[in-house]
Design a protein around this motif. Structure first.
Motif, PDB file in Angstrom:
ATOM      1  N   ALA A 165       6.726   9.252  10.220  1.00  0.00           N
ATOM      2  CA  ALA A 165       7.932   8.665  10.229  1.00  0.00           C
ATOM      3  C   ALA A 165       7.809   7.200  10.484  1.00  0.00           C
ATOM      4  CB  ALA A 165       8.778   9.255  11.536  1.00  0.00           C
ATOM      5  N   ALA A 166       7.050   6.831  11.434  1.00  0.00           N
ATOM      6  CA  ALA A 166       6.861   5.390  11.651  1.00  0.00           C
ATOM      7  C   ALA A 166       6.168   4.607  10.300  1.00  0.00           C
ATOM      8  CB  ALA A 166       5.815   5.105  12.507  1.00  0.00           C
ATOM      9  N   LEU A 167       4.995   5.388   9.873  1.00  0.00           N
ATOM     10  CA  LEU A 167       4.458   4.622   8.726  1.00  0.00           C
ATOM     11  C   LEU A 167       5.362   4.792   7.442  1.00  0.00           C
ATOM     12  CD1 LEU A 167       1.081   6.489   8.440  1.00  0.00           C
ATOM     13  CD2 LEU A 167       1.706   4.103   9.094  1.00  0.00           C
ATOM     14  N   ALA A 168       6.269   5.639   7.310  1.00  0.00           N
ATOM     15  CA  ALA A 168       7.493   5.782   6.180  1.00  0.00           C
ATOM     16  C   ALA A 168       8.425   4.678   6.318  1.00  0.00           C
ATOM     17  CB  ALA A 168       8.024   6.912   6.128  1.00  0.00           C
ATOM     18  N   SER A 169       8.643   4.250   7.288  1.00  0.00           N
ATOM     19  CA  SER A 169       9.681   3.177   7.740  1.00  0.00           C
ATOM     20  C   SER A 169       8.985   1.721   7.471  1.00  0.00           C
ATOM     21  CB  SER A 169      10.326   3.322   9.167  1.00  0.00           C
ATOM     22  OG  SER A 169       9.500   3.007  10.050  1.00  0.00           O
TER      23      SER A 169
ATOM     24  N   ASN B 253       1.235   5.583   3.352  1.00  0.00           N
ATOM     25  CA  ASN B 253       2.678   5.747   3.189  1.00  0.00           C
ATOM     26  C   ASN B 253       2.946   5.238   1.966  1.00  0.00           C
ATOM     27  OD1 ASN B 253       2.182   2.841   3.167  1.00  0.00           O
ATOM     28  ND2 ASN B 253       3.472   2.269   4.873  1.00  0.00           N
ATOM     29  N   GLN B 254       4.519   5.391   1.628  1.00  0.00           N
ATOM     30  CA  GLN B 254       5.044   5.084   0.519  1.00  0.00           C
ATOM     31  C   GLN B 254       4.925   3.560   0.014  1.00  0.00           C
ATOM     32  OE1 GLN B 254       6.721   7.346  -1.784  1.00  0.00           O
ATOM     33  NE2 GLN B 254       6.666   5.407  -3.276  1.00  0.00           N
ATOM     34  N   ALA B 255       4.765   2.759   1.236  1.00  0.00           N
ATOM     35  CA  ALA B 255       4.580   1.112   0.594  1.00  0.00           C
ATOM     36  C   ALA B 255       3.126   1.308   0.081  1.00  0.00           C
ATOM     37  CB  ALA B 255       4.846   0.380   1.901  1.00  0.00           C
TER      38      ALA B 255
ATOM     39  N   PRO C 233       2.754   8.352  -3.050  1.00  0.00           N
ATOM     40  CA  PRO C 233       1.140   8.404  -2.415  1.00  0.00           C
ATOM     41  C   PRO C 233       0.442   9.577  -3.125  1.00  0.00           C
ATOM     42  CG  PRO C 233       2.829   8.145  -0.724  1.00  0.00           C
ATOM     43  CD  PRO C 233       3.743   8.492  -1.977  1.00  0.00           C
ATOM     44  N   ASP C 234       1.042  10.632  -3.741  1.00  0.00           N
ATOM     45  CA  ASP C 234       0.396  11.964  -4.454  1.00  0.00           C
ATOM     46  C   ASP C 234      -0.527  11.270  -5.506  1.00  0.00           C
ATOM     47  OD1 ASP C 234       1.233  13.317  -2.537  1.00  0.00           O
ATOM     48  OD2 ASP C 234       3.082  14.130  -3.839  1.00  0.00           O
ATOM     49  N   GLN C 235      -0.058  10.063  -6.188  1.00  0.00           N
ATOM     50  CA  GLN C 235      -0.637   9.473  -7.435  1.00  0.00           C
ATOM     51  C   GLN C 235      -1.777   8.541  -7.025  1.00  0.00           C
ATOM     52  OE1 GLN C 235       2.277   7.423  -9.736  1.00  0.00           O
ATOM     53  NE2 GLN C 235       3.231   9.400 -10.334  1.00  0.00           N
ATOM     54  N   CYS C 236      -2.102   8.339  -5.935  1.00  0.00           N
ATOM     55  CA  CYS C 236      -3.135   7.358  -5.413  1.00  0.00           C
ATOM     56  C   CYS C 236      -4.482   8.262  -5.304  1.00  0.00           C
ATOM     57  CB  CYS C 236      -2.776   6.695  -4.034  1.00  0.00           C
ATOM     58  SG  CYS C 236      -1.371   5.443  -4.218  1.00  0.00           S
ATOM     59  N   PRO C 237      -5.566   7.740  -5.708  1.00  0.00           N
ATOM     60  CA  PRO C 237      -6.665   8.636  -5.420  1.00  0.00           C
ATOM     61  C   PRO C 237      -7.079   8.563  -4.018  1.00  0.00           C
ATOM     62  CG  PRO C 237      -6.998   6.905  -7.287  1.00  0.00           C
ATOM     63  CD  PRO C 237      -5.456   6.689  -6.648  1.00  0.00           C
ATOM     64  N   LYS C 238      -7.693   9.629  -3.637  1.00  0.00           N
ATOM     65  CA  LYS C 238      -7.975   9.934  -2.025  1.00  0.00           C
ATOM     66  C   LYS C 238      -9.477   9.255  -1.830  1.00  0.00           C
ATOM     67  CE  LYS C 238      -4.018  11.952  -1.204  1.00  0.00           C
ATOM     68  NZ  LYS C 238      -3.659  11.681  -2.535  1.00  0.00           N
ATOM     69  N   TYR C 239     -10.161   9.110  -2.803  1.00  0.00           N
ATOM     70  CA  TYR C 239     -11.618   8.424  -2.591  1.00  0.00           C
ATOM     71  C   TYR C 239     -11.491   6.930  -3.031  1.00  0.00           C
ATOM     72  CZ  TYR C 239     -12.339  13.553  -2.342  1.00  0.00           C
ATOM     73  OH  TYR C 239     -12.212  14.829  -2.104  1.00  0.00           O
ATOM     74  N   LEU C 240     -12.083   6.138  -2.295  1.00  0.00           N
ATOM     75  CA  LEU C 240     -12.035   5.035  -2.443  1.00  0.00           C
ATOM     76  C   LEU C 240     -13.016   4.586  -3.618  1.00  0.00           C
ATOM     77  CD1 LEU C 240     -11.455   2.020  -1.327  1.00  0.00           C
ATOM     78  CD2 LEU C 240     -13.674   2.062  -0.082  1.00  0.00           C
ATOM     79  N   ASP C 241     -14.200   5.189  -4.017  1.00  0.00           N
ATOM     80  CA  ASP C 241     -15.029   5.101  -5.278  1.00  0.00           C
ATOM     81  C   ASP C 241     -14.263   5.113  -6.319  1.00  0.00           C
ATOM     82  OD1 ASP C 241     -16.840   4.912  -3.434  1.00  0.00           O
ATOM     83  OD2 ASP C 241     -17.861   6.718  -3.637  1.00  0.00           O
ATOM     84  N   ALA C 242     -13.004   5.761  -6.408  1.00  0.00           N
ATOM     85  CA  ALA C 242     -12.131   5.875  -7.685  1.00  0.00           C
ATOM     86  C   ALA C 242     -11.464   4.603  -8.106  1.00  0.00           C
ATOM     87  CB  ALA C 242     -11.159   7.139  -7.472  1.00  0.00           C
ATOM     88  N   TYR C 243     -11.174   3.737  -7.016  1.00  0.00           N
ATOM     89  CA  TYR C 243     -10.408   2.753  -7.320  1.00  0.00           C
ATOM     90  C   TYR C 243     -10.957   1.491  -8.159  1.00  0.00           C
ATOM     91  CZ  TYR C 243      -6.796   4.348  -3.875  1.00  0.00           C
ATOM     92  OH  TYR C 243      -5.969   4.886  -3.374  1.00  0.00           O
ATOM     93  N   PRO C 244     -12.307   1.084  -8.135  1.00  0.00           N
ATOM     94  CA  PRO C 244     -12.525   0.343  -9.193  1.00  0.00           C
ATOM     95  C   PRO C 244     -12.368   0.701 -10.592  1.00  0.00           C
ATOM     96  CG  PRO C 244     -14.335   0.506  -7.577  1.00  0.00           C
ATOM     97  CD  PRO C 244     -13.247   1.659  -7.291  1.00  0.00           C
ATOM     98  N   ALA C 245     -12.121   1.788 -10.911  1.00  0.00           N
ATOM     99  CA  ALA C 245     -11.949   2.420 -12.316  1.00  0.00           C
ATOM    100  C   ALA C 245     -10.819   1.569 -12.910  1.00  0.00           C
ATOM    101  CB  ALA C 245     -12.273   3.860 -12.528  1.00  0.00           C
TER     102      ALA C 245
END
Length: 327
Positions: free
Chosen positions: A118-122, A140-142, A152-164
Motif C-alpha cells: 500500500a505504501a509503495l503503491a501510493s 510498484n506501479q511508478a 509491473p507485470d510487464q516489467c522483467p523480473k531479472y536484471l539481466d533482461a533489461y539491457p536487451a
C-alpha cells in the motif's frame, strides 16, 4: 505430541502431548478427543475431514485448533495414520504440531506485506527491491511507468533482461556497464543519493533522465541480502535548469558589456537590504569594484548626496508599495 486413539478415545499419549494440551496423562486416557475441541460441531467436522482420507492414503492431515485445559486456543497441524492398515480396529496414531507462533508470524508477515504494498503503491517515485542475485522481487506501479511499461507485470523480473531493451548511460553520456547500474552497485554495498543516469528504450527510442537513490539490504549478520532502489524522472527539471542557465549566461554576457551598471537590489519588509547581482560596470559609475561590494548596498547609498537621500528613499518606498519600476 503423539497420541494413540481407538474410536477417537485416547488410549495412550506421550509427555509432549500432555504439555501441549495442558492435561495430565490420567486426565486424557479414556476421554474422547472431543475434550480438545471447542464444540461438538468442530469435533464432528474434524472427524469427517480426517478419517475418509485414510481410505485412499496412508496419512491424513488437517490444520485446526486445540482448546487447552486452561481454555487457551492453540493452532495445530494434525496427522493421522492407522496403527495397522489391515486392522483399523487397533486404532490410529495421531501427531500434533503446535503452529500457533508460526501462524502468528505468517499473519504478521502478510500484514507487513500488505502495508508495504500500500505504501509503495501510493509513492510517485519508482521503487524496486531485489534479492541478493539481483532478481526483482517487488516493484510498484511508478516503477513500471518509469521504465515505460503499462504495469509491473510487464516489467522483467531479472536484471539481466533489461539491457536487451534499455540503454543506460552515465550523467556525462558515456555508456554504463550493467555493473554500473544502480542495483549492482547497491549489492556491492554502496549507498548513494541522486545518482543521475540517462535512459533510452531501444524499441521505441524514448529517452529520459533518472535520479536514483540506492542502498543494500543487510541482515543482522551483516550479509547483503538484497537492494532497495528508488528513481524519479527528472527530465523536465534538467531541461528547465539548462534553459535557465543558458538564459542566465546570456543575461550576464549582456550585463557585462552594456555601458553603465546593472544591479538587482532586494529590500525586505524587515528593513534588511541585499544586492543579488551587480555588473562590472559599477567600477565606472561608483569607482568601486563589485568584489569589494559583495551583497551589501550600503557603500553605494553612502555616495548619494545628502540633499537627495530623502527623495531616493521615498522613490524606493513607492516602488515597493506600488510594485512599480524604481527610477
Amino acid at each position: 505430541g503423539i497420541a494413540v486413539t481407538r474410536e477417537r478415545v485416547f488410549i495412550e499419549v506421550n509427555d509432549h502431548f500432555c504439555v501441549m494440551s495442558g492435561y495430565s496423562r490420567s486426565e486424557l486416557l479414556g476421554q474422547t478427543t472431543r475434550i480438545l475441541h471447542r464444540s461438538d460441531e468442530q469435533y464432528r467436522r474434524i472427524g469427517d475431514a480426517l478419517y475418509p482420507q485414510l481410505e485412499t492414503r496412508r496419512v491424513a492431515s488437517i490444520e485446526t485448533d486445540f482448546r487447552r485445559k486452561d481454555g487457551e486456543i492453540r493452532q495445530v497441524a494434525l496427522s493421522l495414520a492407522w496403527v495397522d492398515t489391515a486392522r483399523p480396529e487397533l486404532g490410529a496414531i495421531t501427531t500434533a504440531i503446535d503452529t500457533t507462533e508460526l501462524k502468528a508470524a505468517e499473519q504478521a508477515a502478510r500484514a507487513a506485506q500488505a502495508t508495504l504494498e500500500a505504501a509503495l503503491a501510493s509513492m510517485r517515485d519508482a521503487v524496486f527491491i531485489s534479492d541478493a542475485d539481483g532478481n526483482l522481487v517487488h516493484m510498484n506501479q511508478a516503477c513500471a511507468r518509469f521504465h515505460r511499461f503499462a504495469s509491473p507485470d510487464q516489467c522483467p523480473k531479472y536484471l539481466d533482461a533489461y539491457p536487451a531493451f534499455l540503454e543506460v548511460s552515465l550523467a556525462d553520456g558515456s555508456p554504463a556497464l550493467l555493473s554500473q547500474w544502480a542495483i549492482p552497485r547497491a549489492l556491492r554495498g554502496e549507498t548513494a543519493l541522486d545518482q543521475k543516469y540517462r535512459l533510452r528504450r531501444k524499441d521505441t527510442g524514448e529517452a529520459w533522465i533518472g535520479s536514483y537513490d540506492l542502498a543494500p539490504i543487510v541482515d543482522a549478520d551483516g550479509r547483503i541480502t538484497g537492494s532497495v532502489v528508488t528513481a524519479s524522472d527528472i527530465t523536465d527539471i534538467v531541461h528547465r535548469t539548462q534553459r535557465l542557465e543558458q538564459s542566465e549566461a546570456r543575461f550576464r554576457d549582456l550585463a557585462d558589456n552594456v555601458p553603465g551598471a546593472i544591479l538587482r537590489y532586494v529590500s525586505k519588509p524587515d528593513g534588511s537590504q541585499r544586492l543579488d547581482y551587480i555588473s562590472p560596470g559599477c567600477k565606472s559609475v561608483w569607482e568601486i569594484d563589485k568584489t569589494d561590494l559583495g551583497d551589501d548596498p550600503a557603500p553605494l547609498w553612502a555616495m548619494v548626496h545628502p540633499d537627495d537621500v530623502g527623495a531616493m528613499r521615498a522613490s524606493v518606498a513607492a516602488s515597493q508599495s506600488q510594485l512599480t519600476p524604481w527610477n
